[in-house]
Scaffold this motif. Structure first.
Motif, PDB file in Angstrom:
ATOM      1  N   GLY A 142       0.848  -1.191   0.000  1.00 45.68           N
ATOM      2  CA  GLY A 142       0.000   0.000   0.000  1.00 45.68           C
ATOM      3  C   GLY A 142       0.877   1.232   0.000  1.00 45.68           C
ATOM      4  N   ARG A 143       0.450   2.252  -0.704  1.00 47.70           N
ATOM      5  CA  ARG A 143       1.279   3.455  -0.707  1.00 47.70           C
ATOM      6  C   ARG A 143       0.402   4.633  -0.356  1.00 47.70           C
ATOM      7  NH1 ARG A 143       0.870   6.062  -6.265  1.00 47.70           N
ATOM      8  NH2 ARG A 143      -0.382   4.585  -7.401  1.00 47.70           N
ATOM      9  N   SER A 144       0.959   5.591   0.232  1.00 47.81           N
ATOM     10  CA  SER A 144       0.187   6.765   0.593  1.00 47.81           C
ATOM     11  C   SER A 144       0.694   7.932  -0.229  1.00 47.81           C
ATOM     12  CB  SER A 144       0.327   7.045   2.076  1.00 47.81           C
ATOM     13  OG  SER A 144       1.699   7.088   2.406  1.00 47.81           O
ATOM     14  N   GLY A 145       0.253   8.011  -1.449  1.00 45.72           N
ATOM     15  CA  GLY A 145       0.630   9.119  -2.311  1.00 45.72           C
ATOM     16  C   GLY A 145       1.923   8.891  -3.071  1.00 45.72           C
ATOM     17  N   GLN A 146       2.747   8.006  -2.572  1.00 45.09           N
ATOM     18  CA  GLN A 146       4.046   7.759  -3.216  1.00 45.09           C
ATOM     19  C   GLN A 146       4.203   6.273  -3.439  1.00 45.09           C
ATOM     20  OE1 GLN A 146       7.557   9.669  -3.443  1.00 45.09           O
ATOM     21  NE2 GLN A 146       5.948  10.630  -4.588  1.00 45.09           N
ATOM     22  N   ARG A 147       4.716   5.916  -4.588  1.00 49.57           N
ATOM     23  CA  ARG A 147       5.018   4.509  -4.798  1.00 49.57           C
ATOM     24  C   ARG A 147       6.255   4.159  -3.993  1.00 49.57           C
ATOM     25  NH1 ARG A 147       2.935   6.264  -9.804  1.00 49.57           N
ATOM     26  NH2 ARG A 147       1.137   4.980 -10.265  1.00 49.57           N
ATOM     27  N   PRO A 148       6.257   2.957  -3.371  1.00 49.67           N
ATOM     28  CA  PRO A 148       7.457   2.615  -2.612  1.00 49.67           C
ATOM     29  C   PRO A 148       8.618   2.407  -3.571  1.00 49.67           C
ATOM     30  CG  PRO A 148       5.984   0.723  -2.771  1.00 49.67           C
ATOM     31  CD  PRO A 148       5.281   1.875  -3.428  1.00 49.67           C
ATOM     32  N   SER A 149       9.762   2.917  -3.194  1.00 50.80           N
ATOM     33  CA  SER A 149      10.915   2.663  -4.040  1.00 50.80           C
ATOM     34  C   SER A 149      11.435   1.278  -3.687  1.00 50.80           C
ATOM     35  CB  SER A 149      11.990   3.714  -3.809  1.00 50.80           C
ATOM     36  OG  SER A 149      12.530   3.540  -2.536  1.00 50.80           O
ATOM     37  N   ALA A 150      12.247   0.726  -4.566  1.00 53.28           N
ATOM     38  CA  ALA A 150      12.730  -0.630  -4.371  1.00 53.28           C
ATOM     39  C   ALA A 150      13.425  -0.777  -3.017  1.00 53.28           C
ATOM     40  CB  ALA A 150      13.689  -0.995  -5.497  1.00 53.28           C
ATOM     41  N   SER A 151      14.084   0.291  -2.584  1.00 50.18           N
ATOM     42  CA  SER A 151      14.864   0.196  -1.358  1.00 50.18           C
ATOM     43  C   SER A 151      13.959   0.111  -0.128  1.00 50.18           C
ATOM     44  CB  SER A 151      15.785   1.403  -1.234  1.00 50.18           C
ATOM     45  OG  SER A 151      15.018   2.581  -1.269  1.00 50.18           O
ATOM     46  N   GLU A 152      12.677   0.575  -0.257  1.00 49.31           N
ATOM     47  CA  GLU A 152      11.791   0.543   0.897  1.00 49.31           C
ATOM     48  C   GLU A 152      11.169  -0.830   1.117  1.00 49.31           C
ATOM     49  OE1 GLU A 152      10.217   5.134   0.715  1.00 49.31           O
ATOM     50  OE2 GLU A 152       9.001   3.513  -0.051  1.00 49.31           O
ATOM     51  N   THR A 153      11.165  -1.644   0.058  1.00 45.28           N
ATOM     52  CA  THR A 153      10.510  -2.934   0.159  1.00 45.28           C
ATOM     53  C   THR A 153      11.566  -3.981   0.498  1.00 45.28           C
ATOM     54  OG1 THR A 153       9.138  -2.152  -1.646  1.00 45.28           O
ATOM     55  CG2 THR A 153       8.931  -4.455  -1.049  1.00 45.28           C
ATOM     56  N   PRO A 154      11.356  -4.706   1.597  1.00 42.84           N
ATOM     57  CA  PRO A 154      12.352  -5.718   1.944  1.00 42.84           C
ATOM     58  C   PRO A 154      12.494  -6.735   0.824  1.00 42.84           C
ATOM     59  CG  PRO A 154      10.714  -5.454   3.687  1.00 42.84           C
ATOM     60  CD  PRO A 154      10.237  -4.659   2.542  1.00 42.84           C
TER      61      PRO A 154
ATOM     62  N   ALA B  79      -1.324  -3.283  -8.299  1.00 48.79           N
ATOM     63  CA  ALA B  79      -1.530  -2.290  -9.357  1.00 48.79           C
ATOM     64  C   ALA B  79      -1.195  -0.900  -8.843  1.00 48.79           C
ATOM     65  CB  ALA B  79      -2.975  -2.335  -9.846  1.00 48.79           C
ATOM     66  N   ARG B  80      -1.486  -0.653  -7.574  1.00 47.34           N
ATOM     67  CA  ARG B  80      -1.245   0.664  -7.014  1.00 47.34           C
ATOM     68  C   ARG B  80       0.250   0.900  -6.765  1.00 47.34           C
ATOM     69  NH1 ARG B  80      -3.422   5.081  -5.190  1.00 47.34           N
ATOM     70  NH2 ARG B  80      -2.488   6.019  -3.364  1.00 47.34           N
ATOM     71  N   ALA B  81       0.951  -0.166  -6.421  1.00 51.10           N
ATOM     72  CA  ALA B  81       2.383  -0.025  -6.131  1.00 51.10           C
ATOM     73  C   ALA B  81       3.221   0.052  -7.399  1.00 51.10           C
ATOM     74  CB  ALA B  81       2.850  -1.190  -5.269  1.00 51.10           C
ATOM     75  N   ALA B  82       2.630  -0.342  -8.540  1.00 47.02           N
ATOM     76  CA  ALA B  82       3.404  -0.385  -9.782  1.00 47.02           C
ATOM     77  C   ALA B  82       3.604   1.022 -10.340  1.00 47.02           C
ATOM     78  CB  ALA B  82       2.672  -1.251 -10.809  1.00 47.02           C
ATOM     79  N   ASP B  83       4.804   1.296 -10.810  1.00 48.65           N
ATOM     80  CA  ASP B  83       5.088   2.569 -11.480  1.00 48.65           C
ATOM     81  C   ASP B  83       4.875   2.359 -12.978  1.00 48.65           C
ATOM     82  OD1 ASP B  83       6.093   4.767 -12.731  1.00 48.65           O
ATOM     83  OD2 ASP B  83       8.161   4.514 -12.007  1.00 48.65           O
ATOM     84  N   PRO B  84       3.778   2.883 -13.547  1.00 49.64           N
ATOM     85  CA  PRO B  84       3.480   2.555 -14.955  1.00 49.64           C
ATOM     86  C   PRO B  84       4.556   3.026 -15.929  1.00 49.64           C
ATOM     87  CG  PRO B  84       1.916   4.179 -14.076  1.00 49.64           C
ATOM     88  CD  PRO B  84       2.748   3.725 -12.926  1.00 49.64           C
ATOM     89  N   THR B  85       5.313   4.069 -15.565  1.00 54.34           N
ATOM     90  CA  THR B  85       6.327   4.554 -16.513  1.00 54.34           C
ATOM     91  C   THR B  85       7.497   3.568 -16.637  1.00 54.34           C
ATOM     92  OG1 THR B  85       7.446   5.835 -14.812  1.00 54.34           O
ATOM     93  CG2 THR B  85       5.784   6.988 -16.087  1.00 54.34           C
TER      94      THR B  85
END
Lengths: 159, 215
Positions: A142-154, B79-85
């Protein structure tokens, strides 16, 4: 010389700065001008965002991914000769006069920045992501306005 | 070659066409319908994982099925976590590793339909010959033009008495007609191209012709 003017407003404790770059000048043989602007506010620079994508060319030398650009923020805008360009930003600090300074003006190619990027496609067509409300707030992805970057996901974590 | 299979309207058969054309091209089909995937899924990483930076595009390609497939996840959180770009680089990586990539695009005109067109060299428009699907096909063609994905061909799907010439004139590209066929439905339910189920069927021959025209 590109003529820079601005308007500021401060509704609800947030400073909004709108900048106008008037390039309706006589410049034979120069199809466009590149203008480098440096904000003078003593605080963060928040670029406008459309569909989650930054919609004005503000950058910061060290960490371009930061949401609020502090220290060394600048924008480079290419304005075709005979046209008027614009951009803006917000900040929580009051805006001094002037809110931006022109660091550099130089000639540029007219078609510079004309090709769309993937981020342009996203900004113009709209983010297809499901709205936040349909996703469990504490879910691993789940993200709150920001997609998690790879480094945030274990590593190895999925859904 | 990266080929986007688009159509605008949902339910016209984009996924079926993408799977069959990828099979005929011996390429990889990528299920890029981030919110409503419908090509088969596997147990390995999927496109949601790739677009969230959790898997590399090449390791997510499943090679065991009848057609090589990069499946898409089914969850809204994914789908929400995916970066479409990130799709643009992912498709290029799959193309570099496997050759032809056929992208099954979602319906509609949001960025998840636009980004495959942005990444693609060419597109196929799939439409049924009805008054709802053709206007959506026209809108999609306009988007493909802006994003410089050349319209290679129109697949007029599930057509009984096809107005081929009219569609050709309207959309300005050669039309291949794929008739309504039980064999296609049967193959689709198993996630297989129709060529694997009924190699002598008209549909199988038409998909082969589309692939031959693209190659």
């Amino acid at each position: 010389m590109v003529d820079v003017s601005w308007r500021t407003a401060r509704p609800g404790g947030v400073t909004l700065v709108a900048i106008c770059l008037d390039n309706r000048v006589e410049a034979p043989g120069v199809p466009a001008h590149r203008v480098r602007l440096v904000p003078t506010v003593d605080g963060p620079v928040w670029p406008p965002r459309v569909e989650g994508v930054q919609a004005a060319p503000w950058t910061v030398p060290d960490d371009g991914e930061d949401d609020a650009l502090e220290g060394g923020a600048a924008a480079e805008v290419v304005v075709p000769t005979g046209r008027v360009g614009s951009l803006g930003f917000a900040s929580d600090a009051p805006a001094p006069e002037p809110p931006v300074e022109v660091a550099e003006v130089g000639p540029a190619d007219a078609d510079e920045g004309a090709d769309p990027t993937a981020a342009d496609v996203l900004r113009v067509l709209g983010d297809p992501a499901p709205p936040r409300d349909v996703v469990a707030p504490d879910g691993p992805t789940g993200r709150s306005g920001q997609r998690p970057s790879a480094s945030e996901t274990p590593p190895g974590e999925r859904r | 070659m990266i080929l986007a299979v688009v159509g605008g309207k949902g339910g016209v058969g984009k996924s079926t066409v993408a799977l069959n054309v990828a099979g005929a091209l011996s390429g990889v089909v990528v299920d890029a319908d981030l919110g409503m995937a419908d090509l088969p899924t596997g147990r390995g990483p999927d496109l949601h994982d790739v677009l969230a930076g959790r898997a590399s595009p090449v390791e997510a390609v499943c090679e065991h099925g009848p057609v090589r497939l990069l499946p898409c996840g089914r969850t809204l959180a994914g789908a929400r976590a995916a970066d479409p770009t990130a799709l643009v680089d992912a498709l290029a990586a799959v193309e570099a590793a496997y050759g032809p990539v056929v992208v099954d695009c979602p319906a509609g005109m949001t960025a998840d339909a636009g980004l495959p067109l942005y990444a693609a060299d060419a597109c196929l428009i799939v439409t049924t010959p009805d008054a709802l699907a053709i206007p959506d096909a026209l809108r999609t063609r306009a988007l493909a033009r802006v994003l410089e994905a050349g319209l290679e061909r129109v697949v007029l799907n599930r057509a009984r008495d096809p107005p081929t010439e009219r569609v050709e004139r309207t959309l300005g590209a050669p039309v291949t007609v794929v008739p309504e066929s039980a064999a296609v439905d049967r193959a689709r339910r198993d996630g297989r191209p129709v060529a694997a189920v009924a190699p002598d069927s008209v549909a199988a021959e038409r998909f082969q012709a589309v692939a031959a025209a693209l190659a």
